[in-house]
Design a protein around this motif. Structure first.
Motif, PDB file in Angstrom:
ATOM      1  N   ASP A  75     -28.011  44.727 108.699  1.00 30.35           N
ATOM      2  CA  ASP A  75     -28.247  44.039 109.940  1.00 30.35           C
ATOM      3  C   ASP A  75     -26.856  43.595 110.662  1.00 30.35           C
ATOM      4  O   ASP A  75     -26.698  43.453 111.759  1.00 30.35           O
ATOM      5  N   CYS A  76     -26.205  42.995 109.755  1.00 29.55           N
ATOM      6  CA  CYS A  76     -25.009  42.316 110.298  1.00 29.55           C
ATOM      7  C   CYS A  76     -24.069  43.274 110.862  1.00 29.55           C
ATOM      8  O   CYS A  76     -23.544  42.958 112.007  1.00 29.55           O
ATOM      9  N   LEU A  77     -23.858  44.255 110.154  1.00 30.00           N
ATOM     10  CA  LEU A  77     -23.201  45.420 110.610  1.00 30.00           C
ATOM     11  C   LEU A  77     -23.320  46.185 111.707  1.00 30.00           C
ATOM     12  O   LEU A  77     -22.563  46.645 112.445  1.00 30.00           O
ATOM     13  N   THR A  78     -24.640  46.089 111.970  1.00 25.21           N
ATOM     14  CA  THR A  78     -25.261  47.003 113.174  1.00 25.21           C
ATOM     15  C   THR A  78     -25.513  45.992 114.287  1.00 25.21           C
ATOM     16  O   THR A  78     -26.082  46.418 115.343  1.00 25.21           O
ATOM     17  N   ASP A  79     -25.379  44.787 114.068  1.00 20.71           N
ATOM     18  CA  ASP A  79     -25.611  43.713 115.100  1.00 20.71           C
ATOM     19  C   ASP A  79     -24.200  42.761 115.279  1.00 20.71           C
ATOM     20  O   ASP A  79     -24.175  41.785 114.639  1.00 20.71           O
ATOM     21  N   LEU A  80     -23.266  43.063 115.632  1.00 19.97           N
ATOM     22  CA  LEU A  80     -22.054  42.539 116.030  1.00 19.97           C
ATOM     23  C   LEU A  80     -22.062  41.802 116.966  1.00 19.97           C
ATOM     24  O   LEU A  80     -20.857  41.461 117.509  1.00 19.97           O
ATOM     25  N   SER A  81     -22.990  41.249 117.661  1.00 26.42           N
ATOM     26  CA  SER A  81     -23.033  40.637 118.883  1.00 26.42           C
ATOM     27  C   SER A  81     -22.408  39.215 118.810  1.00 26.42           C
ATOM     28  O   SER A  81     -21.757  38.707 119.939  1.00 26.42           O
ATOM     29  N   TRP A  82     -22.156  38.599 117.586  1.00 28.03           N
ATOM     30  CA  TRP A  82     -21.207  37.707 117.459  1.00 28.03           C
ATOM     31  C   TRP A  82     -19.602  37.827 117.606  1.00 28.03           C
ATOM     32  O   TRP A  82     -18.675  37.160 117.538  1.00 28.03           O
ATOM     33  N   SER A  83     -19.467  39.346 117.657  1.00 23.70           N
ATOM     34  CA  SER A  83     -18.089  39.706 118.031  1.00 23.70           C
ATOM     35  C   SER A  83     -17.955  40.092 119.359  1.00 23.70           C
ATOM     36  O   SER A  83     -18.766  40.838 120.136  1.00 23.70           O
ATOM     37  N   GLU A  84     -16.817  39.736 120.081  1.00 26.48           N
ATOM     38  CA  GLU A  84     -16.595  40.469 121.435  1.00 26.48           C
ATOM     39  C   GLU A  84     -15.762  41.504 121.596  1.00 26.48           C
ATOM     40  O   GLU A  84     -15.212  41.890 122.595  1.00 26.48           O
ATOM     41  N   ALA A  85     -15.352  42.178 120.556  1.00 22.51           N
ATOM     42  CA  ALA A  85     -14.447  43.162 120.306  1.00 22.51           C
ATOM     43  C   ALA A  85     -14.916  44.605 120.672  1.00 22.51           C
ATOM     44  O   ALA A  85     -16.461  44.876 120.920  1.00 22.51           O
ATOM     45  N   GLU A  86     -14.195  45.494 121.310  1.00 23.28           N
ATOM     46  CA  GLU A  86     -14.663  46.676 121.417  1.00 23.28           C
ATOM     47  C   GLU A  86     -14.888  47.847 120.766  1.00 23.28           C
ATOM     48  O   GLU A  86     -15.078  49.083 120.979  1.00 23.28           O
ATOM     49  N   GLY A  87     -14.210  47.586 119.467  1.00 21.98           N
ATOM     50  CA  GLY A  87     -14.485  48.665 118.445  1.00 21.98           C
ATOM     51  C   GLY A  87     -14.206  47.667 117.046  1.00 21.98           C
ATOM     52  O   GLY A  87     -13.614  46.489 117.004  1.00 21.98           O
ATOM     53  N   PHE A  88     -14.000  48.386 115.975  1.00 24.06           N
ATOM     54  CA  PHE A  88     -13.983  47.632 114.631  1.00 24.06           C
ATOM     55  C   PHE A  88     -13.257  48.629 113.530  1.00 24.06           C
ATOM     56  O   PHE A  88     -13.372  49.848 113.664  1.00 24.06           O
ATOM     57  N   VAL A  89     -12.750  48.036 112.895  1.00 23.17           N
ATOM     58  CA  VAL A  89     -11.749  48.425 111.642  1.00 23.17           C
ATOM     59  C   VAL A  89     -11.898  47.790 110.596  1.00 23.17           C
ATOM     60  O   VAL A  89     -11.620  46.733 110.637  1.00 23.17           O
ATOM     61  N   LEU A  90     -12.666  48.414 109.546  1.00 22.80           N
ATOM     62  CA  LEU A  90     -12.590  47.824 108.145  1.00 22.80           C
ATOM     63  C   LEU A  90     -11.587  48.374 106.994  1.00 22.80           C
ATOM     64  O   LEU A  90     -11.961  49.820 106.760  1.00 22.80           O
ATOM     65  N   ALA A  91     -10.865  47.699 106.615  1.00 19.43           N
ATOM     66  CA  ALA A  91      -9.951  48.464 105.632  1.00 19.43           C
ATOM     67  C   ALA A  91     -10.224  47.894 104.365  1.00 19.43           C
ATOM     68  O   ALA A  91     -10.134  46.866 104.062  1.00 19.43           O
ATOM     69  N   VAL A  92     -10.563  49.055 103.488  1.00 16.21           N
ATOM     70  CA  VAL A  92     -10.943  48.594 102.064  1.00 16.21           C
ATOM     71  C   VAL A  92      -9.895  48.795 101.129  1.00 16.21           C
ATOM     72  O   VAL A  92      -9.668  49.938 101.114  1.00 16.21           O
ATOM     73  N   ARG A  93      -9.620  47.741 100.446  1.00 16.91           N
ATOM     74  CA  ARG A  93      -8.480  48.014  99.320  1.00 16.91           C
ATOM     75  C   ARG A  93      -9.149  47.830  97.916  1.00 16.91           C
ATOM     76  O   ARG A  93     -10.147  47.006  97.910  1.00 16.91           O
ATOM     77  N   GLY A  94      -8.466  48.241  97.023  1.00 14.36           N
ATOM     78  CA  GLY A  94      -8.988  48.159  95.619  1.00 14.36           C
ATOM     79  C   GLY A  94     -10.313  48.965  95.284  1.00 14.36           C
ATOM     80  O   GLY A  94     -11.026  48.710  94.198  1.00 14.36           O
ATOM     81  N   SER A  95     -10.637  49.997  95.933  1.00 20.32           N
ATOM     82  CA  SER A  95     -11.511  50.875  95.930  1.00 20.32           C
ATOM     83  C   SER A  95     -11.867  51.394  94.556  1.00 20.32           C
ATOM     84  O   SER A  95     -12.795  51.763  93.825  1.00 20.32           O
ATOM     85  N   ASP A  96     -10.514  51.891  93.910  1.00 22.17           N
ATOM     86  CA  ASP A  96     -10.569  52.519  92.769  1.00 22.17           C
ATOM     87  C   ASP A  96     -11.442  51.726  91.441  1.00 22.17           C
ATOM     88  O   ASP A  96     -11.900  52.331  90.754  1.00 22.17           O
TER      89      ASP A  96
END
Length: 145
Positions: A75-96
């Motif tokens: 829900d939070c990731l598909t309703d980013l109405s609290w953000s005014e950005a025009e796009g999004f980047v999530l950098a995930v580290r430590g995945s291994d």
């Protein structure tokens, strides 16, 4: 426009990709340059679903109503109405570390992030997830638009 900036600005190409440390850094800088929200998520010390969900909420600065469960995450990731950005980047580290210790938990997260990226792509908004690690289950971050 840098290659990373050009790539990030294309919602049709957005998705969940494997990226090098240099690509993550370039993407984070490019995201800021074009007005995207950029988040860094280190999952190297996460061992359980509750701790992962809590950690994501903190790293992405979710609103107070975030319930720290999979449905609330979607829900939070598909309703980013609290953000005014025009796009999004999530950098995930430590995945291994997470992928090795908790493969099912990792796969659940990747599946959800793919669904979220698909949702935003359908709405012509870029939602990039770039994963630093050694997995061969993710496609490589595209080098060119």
């Amino acid at each position: 426009m840098s290659p990373a900036t050009d790539m990030l600005a294309r919602p049709a190409r957005a998705g969940v990709y494997l990226a090098s440390a240099a690509q993550l850094q370039a993407a984070e800088h490019a995201a800021m340059a074009i007005g995207f929200d950029s988040w860094s998520l280190d999952v190297s010390n996460v061992q359980t679903a509750p701790s992962l969900l809590r950690h994501i909420g903190q790293a992405l600065r979710f609103p107070a109503w975030y319930g720290e469960n999979w449905d609330a995450l979607a829900d939070c990731l598909t309703d980013l109405s609290w953000s005014e950005a025009e796009g999004f980047v999530l950098a995930v580290r430590g995945s291994d570390a997470l992928r090795t210790a908790q493969p099912e938990l990792w796969q659940t997260l990747v599946d959800l992030l793919n669904e979220v990226s698909d949702f935003w792509r359908d709405n012509q908004i870029a939602f990039w997830v770039l994963v630093e690690g050694n997995t061969d289950t993710l496609p490589a971050f595209p080098q060119s638009a």
